[in-house]
Design a protein around this motif. Sequence first.
Motif, PDB file in Angstrom:
ATOM      1  N   ALA A  96       2.089   1.670  -3.541  1.00  0.00           N
ATOM      2  CA  ALA A  96       0.993   1.893  -4.483  1.00  0.00           C
ATOM      3  C   ALA A  96       0.521   3.327  -4.477  1.00  0.00           C
ATOM      4  N   PHE A  97       0.722   4.007  -3.360  1.00  0.00           N
ATOM      5  CA  PHE A  97       0.275   5.399  -3.269  1.00  0.00           C
ATOM      6  C   PHE A  97       1.430   6.334  -2.949  1.00  0.00           C
ATOM      7  N   LEU A 156      -1.900  -0.293 -15.455  1.00  0.00           N
ATOM      8  CA  LEU A 156      -2.878  -1.112 -14.756  1.00  0.00           C
ATOM      9  C   LEU A 156      -3.814  -1.811 -15.749  1.00  0.00           C
ATOM     10  N   VAL A 168       0.174   5.393 -15.201  1.00  0.00           N
ATOM     11  CA  VAL A 168      -0.136   4.386 -14.194  1.00  0.00           C
ATOM     12  C   VAL A 168      -1.431   3.665 -14.556  1.00  0.00           C
ATOM     13  N   ARG A 169      -2.432   4.442 -14.961  1.00  0.00           N
ATOM     14  CA  ARG A 169      -3.707   3.824 -15.342  1.00  0.00           C
ATOM     15  C   ARG A 169      -3.528   2.919 -16.572  1.00  0.00           C
ATOM     16  N   ASP A 212      -5.710   6.600  -9.979  1.00  0.00           N
ATOM     17  CA  ASP A 212      -4.481   7.390 -10.001  1.00  0.00           C
ATOM     18  C   ASP A 212      -4.600   8.509 -11.023  1.00  0.00           C
ATOM     19  N   ALA A 260       1.689  -1.369 -10.396  1.00  0.00           N
ATOM     20  CA  ALA A 260       0.658  -1.691 -11.401  1.00  0.00           C
ATOM     21  C   ALA A 260       1.144  -2.773 -12.355  1.00  0.00           C
ATOM     22  N   ARG A 272      -8.231   1.409  -5.744  1.00  0.00           N
ATOM     23  CA  ARG A 272      -7.743   2.766  -5.431  1.00  0.00           C
ATOM     24  C   ARG A 272      -6.657   3.183  -6.414  1.00  0.00           C
ATOM     25  N   LEU A 273      -5.830   2.208  -6.832  1.00  0.00           N
ATOM     26  CA  LEU A 273      -4.784   2.527  -7.808  1.00  0.00           C
ATOM     27  C   LEU A 273      -5.386   2.899  -9.160  1.00  0.00           C
ATOM     28  N   ARG A 285       4.624   3.640  -8.330  1.00  0.00           N
ATOM     29  CA  ARG A 285       3.236   3.271  -8.641  1.00  0.00           C
ATOM     30  C   ARG A 285       3.173   2.455  -9.935  1.00  0.00           C
ATOM     31  N   GLU A 305       0.832  -1.204   0.000  1.00  0.00           N
ATOM     32  CA  GLU A 305       0.000   0.000   0.000  1.00  0.00           C
ATOM     33  C   GLU A 305       0.867   1.253   0.000  1.00  0.00           C
TER      34      GLU A 305
END
Length: 922
Positions: free
Chosen positions: A25-26, A76, A72-73, A67, A37, A63-64, A33, A22
Motif C-alpha cells: 500500500a505504501f 480508491l 491512486v486516489r 497518496d 486501492a 493513509r492510502l 498502490r 501495508e
Amino acid sequence: MRVTAFLDIPGQGNLPPLARLEKYAFSDNIFNRQIIARGLLDVLRDFSNDEEDFLTVMEIVVRLAEDAEPTVRTELMEQIPPIAVFLQENRSNFPVVLSEYLTPIVVRYLTDPNNQVRKSSQEVLLILLEQDLISQHDIENKVCPILLALSAPDSDDEYKAEAVNIICKLASMLSKSTVESLLLPRFCELCGDGKFFQVRKVCATNFGDICHAVGQEAAEKFLIPKFFELCSDNVWGMRKACAECFMAVSYSASPDVRRAQLSPLFIKLISDPCRWVRQAAFQSLGPFISTFANPSRAGLYIREDGTLSIRPPAQDLDSALTSRSPSAGSCGNTSSAGSTKLVHTEPDLPTEGTSTGTSDLLRGSSSSGGLMANSVEDSALTGAESTRLSPEADASLKLPDGDNLPIHCHPGPGSSTCPESPEDVFNNFFYWRTPLPDISKDLELFLSEAGPQEKGCSRPETVHHSCVARSEIQKVLDSLQEHLMNDPDVQAQVQVLSAALRAAQLDSVNEPEHQPMEGRHEGSVSDPSPASDNRTALSASSSQKELSEPRILQSTDPGKPCSGAIDQLETEQRHLPAPLEEHKSKLQDIIPQPLLDQYVSMTDPARAQTVDVDIAKHCAYSLPGVALTLGRQNWHCLRDTYETLASDVQWKVRRTLAFSIHELAVILGDQLTAADLVPVFNGFLKDLDEVRIGILKHLYDFLKLLHEDKRREYLYQLQEFVVTDNSRNWRFRYELAEQLILILELYNPNDVYDYLMHIALKLCADKVSEVRWISFKLVVAILQKFYSHSERALGLNFISELIVRFRHCAKWVGRQAFAFICQAVVNEECIPVDQFVEHLLPSLLSLASDPVPNVRVLLAKALRQTLLEKAYLRNAGNPHLQVVEETVQALQSDRDPDVSFFATLEPKRRSTADTPVLAERN
C-alpha cells in the motif's frame, strides 16, 4: 487477479498478510498502490471475520487516501460505493466504519486540487446519498458544511459551480426543514452571483427541484423573487434555463401566484429577443399550462392508477360556481343564464384617442395574463351573468351566448370631446348584443319591492308600456352595486334591471335617451337619423334571423355630442362581427387567455421561421395536457388548432397526434370524439406507416371509447393494416396481431368470424416467424371467443379452416403451426376437451409421420409436456389415452435425436423458467 492472491505470491518472506498489505500500500511503485486501492473490497471481505484486523485495514485505507498520486486516489474513490454497500450489509459488525473512515475521505476529496479526483468524489457522494448510505447526521454535520464553504462568495469560481451543483441535487434527498435552514439561504445568495455566470446557470437549471424541496410557502417567499431576477438576466442562457424549468417552478407555486405572477413572466420569456429563449419557452408552454389543471373545474381527474375519470356533473357545477373569479381586464365572464359554460372575455386593446391612464390600465391587464379583476359594475351594465340567478330571473332572462362581445372604439376626427377616462372605455356604447325580451311587467313588481330598501331611489314614472324612466333604473343599478358581490338576491335584481334598461331603450325609439351615470364620466353618441333609428329600434319579437345579427345599443346624451364616432362605429360593425365570433370561440377562464393565445399560435407557419422548425411538433406533443387542463367544456378553444396539426405537412407532427389520440378521446368523451376525433382518426388510417403505427399501438384503447355502431364501421378497415408501405416492416403486423387479441372483446362472435378471423389467418401465413407466433395466439383467442359465447357452430367452422390451411399445408411451417396451435388450445383450455379430442386430436396425431423433424419435435412437445398432463387423458379408462401413448412411444424411437429427446423428457425436468408459465396457463 485478487489482491489476496497478489499478496500470497511466493518470495514475500515470512511477513503476515497485514504486513504485506501495508508494504504494497505504501510501495514506491505506483502500480502496486493502484492494485491495493482497486482490490480493497476483497481485502475487507477477507479480514471481516476479525474486527481488529478489519480496523487495521481501514487505517491503511485512510493513509492510502493521502497518496500523492491522483490515479491512486481516483482508484480508491471508485471503490468507495461497493465498500459502503458491504459495510451496510454488515452494519451489525461494523456500525461506525462508514461514518468515521469513508465519509471523511469522500468529503475531503471534494476540495482535492486534481479535477479528476474531485469529479469522482462528487459522483461517489451522490451515489451514497441516493442509496441512503450516509446518515442524516453526517449530511448535516460533515457534508453540508464543506459544501457551504465551497460555495462561499470568496471561494474559487470552479469550486463554487461544482458545490452549487451538488447542493441542488442534495436538496431532493434531505428533509424540507434541513434544506430550508441550511441550503436555502446560500442558494438564494448564489442566484444573484454576479461574478461567475455559470453559478447562476446551475441555479436556474435546478430551480424547480429546489422549489419542490422547500415547499410552496418558502418557494413563494424566497425563491420566486430570485426566479424573476434570473428570468431577466443579461445572459440568454440563463433565461433559457429558466424557461426550461418553468413548469417545475409553477408546480410548486400556489394558483394565485401562478396566475398573477408567473403567467406574465412566462409571456415575457415567450417574447424574448433571443430565439433560443423563445424556443425553450414555447417548448415549455404546454407543460406550464398543464399546471393550471383543476379537476373541480375541468371535470376530469387522474386516479391513482393513472387513468382518467370524470367527475359527476353536479359536483362540476357546484365547484364551478364557487370557484368562479372575475375575468381579465374590464370585462366580466359572460355566458347564458342557463348555461354552466364559463367564457372569458379579453379586454379591448388601447386605441387612438384613449388617455394614457386607459392605456396603462389595459397594458397592466394584458401583462398580467388577464388576471386583473374588474369591478362588477361594467359586468352588470353590459348584461354579464352573476354567479347565481333567482328562478324568476332565470325564467325571464335568457342571454344568448354571443352577448357581451366587446368591439374596439376608434373615435373619428370629431371625437376629441369624448371623455377618455378608464371608466368610459367599457360603457354600453362599446358593446353590441341581440335584443332582450320585454320584462317591464316583472320590473314594476320588482321595483315596488326593492324601492323602499334603497336610499334615494324614488319610484319611477310610467313611460311607454308602463316602463320606468331609464334614468331612475340607472340610479337603482348604481345603488345596488356595493351589495352585488355579497348578496345573490341583489345579483338577480341587477340582472333584471339591466335587462329592463335595454328593453326601455328598445321601446322608446322616438324619445331622447338619457343615461346618467353617477361617479363617472359619460360617453355619448347622438344620431337622430332614420338609419340610426332603424338600427336601434329592435322589437323583442324579432325573428330568429334578426336575433343572430349584431346590433348596437346606443347611449345618447344631446348635451355631450361626440360627432364622427357613429360613422366610425358603423364601419367597424360591418367588418368585425365574424372575427369577433371567431375570437370568442377561443375564450375560456381556466388559464390566462394570453397563454392560450400563444399556444394556439404555435401552429402559425411564421413561428417555424422565427422560433423553431419543430414548434408544431411540440404543440402536438403537449396538446392532451392542455386539453385536460381546459376540460371538455372548453374544447372549442383547441378544435381549430387540433385540426391544423392533424393536417400538418410534417409527418412527425401527425405521428405525435396519432400516438395520443386515444388519450384525447378519454378527455373529450364519446360525443366530442365522434364529432372531432373520428374524422382525424380516419385520415390517419390512410396516412404513412410512421403515422399509422401511432393509432395502431392504441387501437383498442380508441375503439373501446366509441359507440358500438360507430365501432362496427372499422371492422372492414382493420384489414388495411395488413398492407404496409414497406413489407419488411414486420413489427407493424406484429403490433396488429397484439391489438386484435384485445379488440376481440369489443365485437360479437359473428363480426369476429366475418372480419377478424380472416385477418388472423393471413397473419398466420406471414413471412416473419415472430408475426406468425403471435398470430397463433390470436387464433387461440378467437376460438376462445367462439366457445365462451356458446357459438359452437362458428368454432367448428374455424377448426375446419385451421385443419385445411395448416394441417394439410404443403409447407412444413404450416404443419408446425398446427401443432403449436393445438398445444396452445390445450394450455389455454379455450375449448372443451371432448371437442378437442373429437375434432383436433386425430389431425394432430397424424403429424407423427411427417417427414420434417421440426414438425415432429413440436408434436412431441405438445403430447408429452401438455396433453398428457391433463387430467382428462390421465384417466385409465379414457379410450384416447392409449392412442396418445402409442404415438409418444413412436416418437421416442424416432430417428431424429431431438424428437426422441422431447418425447422422452419427463415433465418434472422442465426448466424452472418454463414451469411458472405452464402453471399459469394450466
